[in-house]
Design an enzyme around this catalytic site. Structure first.
Site, short mmCIF file in Angstrom:
data_model
loop_
_atom_site.label_atom_id
_atom_site.label_comp_id
_atom_site.label_asym_id
_atom_site.label_seq_id
_atom_site.Cartn_x
_atom_site.Cartn_y
_atom_site.Cartn_z
N ASN A 9 0.83 -1.07 -0.17
CA ASN A 9 0.37 -0.42 -0.02
C ASN A 9 1.21 1.34 -0.12
O ASN A 9 1.45 1.63 1.44
CB ASN A 9 -1.11 0.03 1.07
N LYS A 11 0.34 4.32 0.00
CA LYS A 11 -0.15 5.35 0.11
C LYS A 11 -0.27 6.82 -0.75
O LYS A 11 -0.24 6.49 -2.63
CB LYS A 11 0.17 5.80 1.65
N HIS A 95 -9.29 0.99 5.05
CA HIS A 95 -7.91 1.85 5.69
C HIS A 95 -8.36 2.57 6.32
O HIS A 95 -8.85 3.13 6.16
CB HIS A 95 -7.09 1.89 4.44
N GLU A 97 -6.65 5.12 7.59
CA GLU A 97 -6.70 6.02 7.73
C GLU A 97 -7.50 7.12 6.52
O GLU A 97 -7.94 7.67 6.47
CB GLU A 97 -5.75 6.28 6.56
N GLU A 167 -5.07 -4.54 10.32
CA GLU A 167 -4.72 -3.39 11.38
C GLU A 167 -4.73 -3.05 12.53
O GLU A 167 -5.26 -1.99 11.86
CB GLU A 167 -4.51 -3.13 9.65
N GLY A 173 2.83 2.47 10.31
CA GLY A 173 3.68 3.28 10.25
C GLY A 173 3.57 3.94 11.56
O GLY A 173 4.85 4.91 11.22
N SER A 213 3.72 -2.41 10.23
CA SER A 213 5.45 -2.03 10.14
C SER A 213 5.92 -3.54 10.26
O SER A 213 6.42 -4.14 10.53
CB SER A 213 5.21 -1.61 11.78
C1 PEP Z 1 -1.21 0.07 5.67
O1 PEP Z 1 -0.70 1.51 5.71
O2 PEP Z 1 -1.96 -0.92 5.30
C2 PEP Z 1 0.50 -0.38 6.53
C3 PEP Z 1 0.36 -1.39 7.11
O3 PEP Z 1 1.90 0.35 7.10
P1 PEP Z 1 2.82 0.37 7.63
O4 PEP Z 1 3.25 -1.40 7.41
O5 PEP Z 1 3.91 1.05 7.22
O6 PEP Z 1 2.99 0.15 8.50
#
Ligand code: PEP
Length: 251
Positions: A9, A11, A95, A97, A167, A173, A213
């Site tokens: 992803n 972003k 998601h 975000e 998640e 992040g 992460s």
């Molecule tokens: C994500 O954007 O869904 C995500 C899990 O980001 P990261 O791997 O950077 O934590």
């Protein structure tokens, strides 16, 4: 047997040129007939070029969101019909975000899942709890609400095709990943919820990713878990070498 799925992803990152050269860089290195589904979810502006660049390879592209209506007065939105017209196979829905910053709700997630199936797009539906919810033992009730409302009205056949990305928001992040054991426990809970909503066979068919992460150094621990069938990866998916290591670990 569920086929693992590793999805990046990106972003709101990369230029058009960088996006296309990423696909050109990795596509020869992801073997045809690979044991893992490899997906790169990128800004909508790049999807057509990336899809063209991936042709003939086992790399697929996906959108990061879309609207639930096919068309109309929705300034700036992405149409599911337009994604399907460009043969974009995947779309991330809900998601955290988008939920936090762009008013995505369980109701809009549900409408988008239906829209995805109307257009034969594979939805990657995100769910997960905040740190506060986790610390007050609400993880199960939060993911239960997201899954029950998100899947409402989907047939068994459709439900089996949804990819669920668990998640935990506090792990996205932040560099603070969930332990593999804890992530597996919640992914197992999600599978149990799906078996209650549908049946065991349907629940066993659903692919559940962990996200938060994930990087080449820790993906092995997640992939070894019973209920984790892959990863949704933000930061570590931006560099071709790291992304390829994640795909290799998923095979
Ligand atoms: C994500 O954007 O869904 C995500 C899990 O980001 P990261 O791997 O950077 O934590």
């Amino acid at each position: 047997m569920r086929k693992p799925i590793i999805a990046g992803n990106w972003k709101m990152n990369k230029t058009h040129e960088e996006a296309v050269s990423f696909i050109e860089d990795i596509k020869e290195k992801v073997p045809a007939g690979s044991k893992v589904d490899t997906v790169v979810c990128a800004p909508a502006l790049f999807l057509k070029s990336m899809n063209d660049a991936s042709e003939g390879s086992d790399v697929a592209v996906g959108a990061q969101t879309m609207h639930f209506e096919d068309n109309g007065a929705f300034t700036g939105e992405i149409s599911p019909e337009a994604l399907a017209d460009l043969s974009i196979p995947y779309v991330i829905i809900g998601h955290s975000e988008r939920r936090e910053m762009f008013n995505e709700t369980d109701d809009s997630v549900n409408k988008k899942l239906h829209a995805a199936f109307n257009h034969k797009l594979v939805p990657i539906m995100c769910c997960g709890e905040t740190l506060e919810e986790r610390e007050s033992d609400k993880t199960e009730s939060v993911v239960r609400g997201q899954v029950e409302k998100g899947f409402a009205g989907l047939s068994k056949e459709q439900a089996a095709q949804v990819v669920v990305a668990y998640e935990p928001i506090w792990a996205i992040g932040t560099g603070k990943s969930s332990t593999a054991k804890d992530a597996n426990e919640t992914c197992g809970t999600i599978r149990r919820i799906l078996s209650e909503l549908y049946d065991q066979e349907t629940a066993e068919a659903v692919r559940i990713q962990y996200g938060g992460s994930v990087k080449p150094e820790n993906i092995g621990g997640y992939m070894a878990m019973e209920h984790i069938d892959g990863a949704l990866v933000g930061g570590a998916s931006l560099k071709p070498d790291a992304f390829l290591q994640l795909v290799e670990a998923g095979s």
